[in-house]
Write a protein that holds these residues in place. Structure first.
Motif, PDB file in Angstrom:
ATOM      1  N   THR A 122       0.822  -1.205   0.000  1.00  0.00           N
ATOM      2  CA  THR A 122       0.000   0.000   0.000  1.00  0.00           C
ATOM      3  C   THR A 122       0.862   1.265   0.000  1.00  0.00           C
ATOM      4  O   THR A 122       0.489   2.272  -0.602  1.00  0.00           O
ATOM      5  N   MET A 125       1.652   2.042  -3.435  1.00  0.00           N
ATOM      6  CA  MET A 125       0.549   2.700  -4.140  1.00  0.00           C
ATOM      7  C   MET A 125       0.478   4.181  -3.795  1.00  0.00           C
ATOM      8  O   MET A 125       0.130   5.003  -4.641  1.00  0.00           O
ATOM      9  N   VAL A 181      -5.826   4.654  -9.063  1.00  0.00           N
ATOM     10  CA  VAL A 181      -5.454   3.594  -8.126  1.00  0.00           C
ATOM     11  C   VAL A 181      -6.599   2.593  -7.989  1.00  0.00           C
ATOM     12  O   VAL A 181      -6.391   1.371  -8.011  1.00  0.00           O
ATOM     13  N   GLU A 184      -6.871   0.440 -11.076  1.00  0.00           N
ATOM     14  CA  GLU A 184      -5.831  -0.583 -11.113  1.00  0.00           C
ATOM     15  C   GLU A 184      -6.142  -1.711 -10.131  1.00  0.00           C
ATOM     16  O   GLU A 184      -5.937  -2.900 -10.448  1.00  0.00           O
TER      17      GLU A 184
END
Length: 243
Positions: A122, A125, A181, A184
């Motif tokens: 995370t 990301m 995001v 994805e």
């Protein structure tokens, strides 16, 4: 396509006020579904019932093929459903890292290595969170808090991520970072249900969209088609019919 979430005849009441009036909807496995509507349409109340925050007055919730009607929030998380709440609701006096760990509370004891791997994922990301990993969450900007709320939700390894009002209080440039995001994540197989007041954003990224008003679903369909629907254009995308 199999169905991960099915809601049938859902009703939610607060005393004598009926906020949700017989809603039917579904999310397929691997699907990205949107719900749009104005303030007071019943969107958040519907989500609260689905995620176990409030008990439905009537109707049913089926998650991953099993009845989940009336289960508590922690039970829904254990089954694979996570929610990013309206307004972010981060733990303001805890660090970014602590917020992420709290998102994994249901698995931290049994899978500490997996939790650390997911935290790294995370942070990849959302690089801003890595820069602020030891900072108190309450000192983050609104956009950074929304990143943290999404990341925290992902730490439970959900199969369905529900997001309530992603855009609330955020600048367009932040939304232009967040929506890719989500796209994805969905491309990688995560099912997503997005409640969003900014219809243009929701219709651009989702596969299907439900339109709610006054506690009911007025209509639904493929998002690409609804983006050109006169009812949506006039009510939610800024076009007004001239007489």
């Amino acid at each position: 396509m199999s169905t991960i979430l099915s809601v049938s005849g859902l009703r939610v009441s607060y005393g004598r006020i009926e906020a949700v009036r017989g809603v039917d909807l579904s999310v397929g496995t691997g699907e990205f579904v949107g719900i749009i509507g104005s303030n007071g349409a019943g969107k958040t109340s519907m989500l609260r019932a689905v995620t176990g925050v409030v008990r439905p007055a009537a109707g049913s919730v089926t998650f991953d093929g099993a009845d989940a009607t009336g289960l508590k929030s922690h039970q829904m998380v254990a089954r694979g459903l996570a929610m990013v709440p309206e307004g972010r609701m981060v733990f303001a006096d805890q660090s970014v890292r602590d917020n992420l760990v709290l998102g994994a509370y249901s698995r931290i004891a049994s899978d500490p290595r997996g939790v650390e791997e997911d935290i790294e994922k995370t942070l990849g990301m959302f690089p801003r969170l890595r820069e602020r990993i030891g900072q108190q969450a309450g000192t983050l900007s609104g956009g950074e808090q929304q990143m943290l709320a999404i990341a925290r939700g992902l730490l439970s390894r959900p199969r369905l991520l529900i997001i309530d009002e992603l855009s609330l209080g955020l600048a367009p440039k932040i939304l232009d970072m967040l929506f890719p995001v989500l796209t994805e994540l969905n491309r990688q197989g995560l099912s997503i249900l997005l409640v969003e007041q900014m219809a243009s954003y929701a219709l651009a990224v989702t596969h299907r969209t439900y339109v709610m008003e006054n506690g009911r679903v007025l209509f639904d369909g493929p998002s690409a088609e609804l983006a050109g629907d006169d009812r949506v254009l006039d009510a939610y995308l800024g076009r007004r019919t001239r007489h």
